[in-house]
Design an enzyme around this catalytic site. Sequence first.
Site, short mmCIF file in Angstrom:
data_model
loop_
_atom_site.label_atom_id
_atom_site.label_comp_id
_atom_site.label_asym_id
_atom_site.label_seq_id
_atom_site.Cartn_x
_atom_site.Cartn_y
_atom_site.Cartn_z
N LYS A 1 7.05 16.88 -1.15
CA LYS A 1 6.42 16.34 0.22
C LYS A 1 6.38 14.81 0.11
CE LYS A 1 2.32 14.13 0.91
NZ LYS A 1 2.46 13.58 2.10
N CYS B 1 7.12 -1.46 -5.43
CA CYS B 1 6.44 -1.54 -6.66
C CYS B 1 6.68 -2.59 -7.74
CB CYS B 1 6.52 -0.21 -7.21
SG CYS B 1 8.06 0.32 -7.66
N GLU C 1 -3.53 -5.11 -6.78
CA GLU C 1 -2.10 -4.87 -6.06
C GLU C 1 -2.46 -4.97 -4.57
OE1 GLU C 1 -0.19 -1.12 -5.99
OE2 GLU C 1 1.55 -1.92 -6.39
P1 NAP Z 1 -0.17 6.73 -1.95
O1 NAP Z 1 -0.92 6.65 -0.86
O2 NAP Z 1 -0.80 6.84 -3.31
O3 NAP Z 1 0.68 7.86 -1.43
C1 NAP Z 1 1.95 8.40 -2.44
C2 NAP Z 1 1.93 9.78 -1.84
O4 NAP Z 1 0.87 10.54 -2.33
C3 NAP Z 1 2.25 9.96 -0.44
O5 NAP Z 1 3.14 10.91 -0.37
C4 NAP Z 1 0.81 10.51 -0.14
O6 NAP Z 1 0.62 11.27 1.11
C5 NAP Z 1 0.47 11.35 -1.43
N1 NAP Z 1 -0.87 11.59 -1.37
C6 NAP Z 1 -1.94 10.75 -0.97
N2 NAP Z 1 -3.16 11.68 -1.20
C7 NAP Z 1 -3.06 12.64 -2.18
C8 NAP Z 1 -3.57 13.53 -2.66
N3 NAP Z 1 -5.16 13.63 -2.65
N4 NAP Z 1 -3.01 14.33 -3.36
C9 NAP Z 1 -1.72 14.46 -3.34
N5 NAP Z 1 -1.12 13.63 -2.96
C10 NAP Z 1 -1.48 12.53 -2.15
O7 NAP Z 1 1.08 5.43 -2.03
P2 NAP Z 1 1.67 4.72 -1.01
O8 NAP Z 1 0.98 3.95 -0.17
O9 NAP Z 1 2.65 5.99 -0.29
O10 NAP Z 1 2.73 3.82 -1.89
C11 NAP Z 1 2.56 2.73 -2.28
C12 NAP Z 1 2.11 2.87 -3.73
O11 NAP Z 1 3.05 3.22 -4.54
C13 NAP Z 1 1.67 1.39 -4.28
O12 NAP Z 1 0.77 1.24 -5.19
C14 NAP Z 1 2.87 1.02 -5.24
O13 NAP Z 1 2.90 0.21 -6.25
C15 NAP Z 1 3.34 2.61 -5.45
N6 NAP Z 1 4.81 2.75 -6.17
C16 NAP Z 1 4.87 2.56 -7.43
C17 NAP Z 1 6.51 3.00 -7.69
C18 NAP Z 1 6.58 2.98 -9.21
O14 NAP Z 1 7.71 3.46 -9.74
N7 NAP Z 1 5.91 2.68 -9.97
C19 NAP Z 1 7.40 3.10 -6.90
C20 NAP Z 1 7.00 2.78 -5.69
C21 NAP Z 1 5.83 2.68 -5.11
P3 NAP Z 1 0.49 10.46 2.39
O15 NAP Z 1 1.62 9.77 2.82
O16 NAP Z 1 0.45 11.69 3.19
O17 NAP Z 1 -0.90 9.83 2.30
#
Ligand code: NAP
Length: 497
Positions: free
Chosen positions: A177, A286, A387
């Site tokens: 997904k 990130c 963050e």
């Molecule tokens: P996010 O809102 O947590 O979403 C990540 C993924 O999870 C998306 O595909 C999202 O779908 C899905 N998701 C949301 N709610 C969910 C639920 N209840 N159950 C299962 N899946 C769910 O994060 P983002 O805004 O896409 O990305 C930014 C974040 O990613 C930042 O905090 C960043 O630091 C982190 N990140 C970390 C790394 C690392 O390697 N540590 C690398 C890159 C990014 P939807 O898009 O449909 O909401």
Amino acid sequence: MAVEVQVFKNYIDGKWVDAKSGKTFESINPATGEVLAVVSQSGPEDVDAAVQAAKKAFQSWRKVPAPRRAEILFRAAELLVKRKEELARLMTQEMGKVLLEARGDVQEAIDMTYFIAGEGRRMHGYTTPSEMPNKAAYCIRQPIGVCGIITPWNFPMAIPSWKIIPALVCGNTVVFKPASYTPVCGIKFVEIFEEAGLPPGVLNIVTGSGGVVGDAIVEHPDVALISFTGSTEIGLRIAEKCGRLGKRVSLEMGGKNAIIVMDDADLNLAEDSIIWAAFGTSGQRCTAASRVIVHEPIKKDLTERLVERIKRLRLGDGLRPETDVGPVVSLSQLERIHSYVEIGKQEGAKLLVGGQRVTEGELARGYFYAPTLFDEVHPKMRIAQEEIFGPVTDLIRAKDLDEAVAILNDVQYGLSASIFTRDVNKAMRAIEEIHTGIVYVNHGTIGAEVHLPFGGTKFTGNGHREGGVQVLDVFSEWKAVYIDYSGRLQRAQIDRE
Ligand code: NAP
């Protein structure tokens, strides 16, 4: 003339299919506000179809020898190379990062695919002497089953590759997904594997919201493993569910990365690196540097240099070659960034540059936020602890190395860190004392290479690593094998003669 908007479907069991409900949603170009594509808004019933296909395909895929699985992955890598420019342009249009960086994102997926496909011919276990005579002992890796892979939008091809390629080479099947801001990047990535000859059902993609599709994948009883990258908030929620359901879960979550600049640093290099690490991808990495911890003697000099440089950064559509900083991914992300800027001001930090949405000319159509620098930031302020995930960074003063490292470590995250110094003793002490998964010396906080372990400590992760061969530990199960050829009962730990 109106441009025809492309429509994309889910890929389940080797076929491109609409969501069973027939519902769709739009993917928007954040630089222009235009609709880029229409994709399936799927539900639990689509997830179930994908999981059933993956479960069936697992029975044959796991038996394909790993070197043969890898041959398909090598073909996929070659296709990625061929399509690099087309994929990079799509990425810039779908999530906004400038083309140069989008090419880097695709390149990372290429590197990962070649690197991990190579593991198909290694996939080492080991043999070891048994403590008993006439007994052999060794261990092998085995696949786990159906893997649910949930990814964010900021590295829409690199991050899926970090997960999907190792999952496949280990013999698992996948339900993927992608983030709702970058579904087309996910779909194009999957198309490559279809063309490379991956059998039906081995890799499936289901687009739709995290709360519905993501949750259905996490909850599905036939999904054995969840690999998630995204925010700490969602990651921890998923981990709780996986704990209850007894599933393996690998989490890559948020960061609050810092660069330390000591008074003996090469300031030209530090300046270039801070600009790149803080404002590249509009700060939406990130590993973005959202804190700069500066040794007092050079604070004034570095501050003036940074302000000058930030003022010269050119915002624009990432497809334009002159653009330094693209849009942020969405209006809600822009509003979130701005709310943090307001919090910083209320907390008493001094806004040196930026701090507002930019709406001049063509930029009014998209989501552009001015690169922002705060001074006089106290390490305990919310803007120094939480963050922000946008083009905002903080200057924090430190009187010596010990204080700088203590400030760096005093956050709940532990992904990436960096120190600029010409003193090898200081560098070595920092490497030792910094509590993060990645440390750079004389380099910004970004730039991980695929053949080294990637991940973070504390609330950034849950102990796993992606990248490197370490990622194979996420996607395989160890099996220990003992072969007793003594012809008699030999009791380990008991029969010692
Ligand atoms: P996010 O809102 O947590 O979403 C990540 C993924 O999870 C998306 O595909 C999202 O779908 C899905 N998701 C949301 N709610 C969910 C639920 N209840 N159950 C299962 N899946 C769910 O994060 P983002 O805004 O896409 O990305 C930014 C974040 O990613 C930042 O905090 C960043 O630091 C982190 N990140 C970390 C790394 C690392 O390697 N540590 C690398 C890159 C990014 P939807 O898009 O449909 O909401």
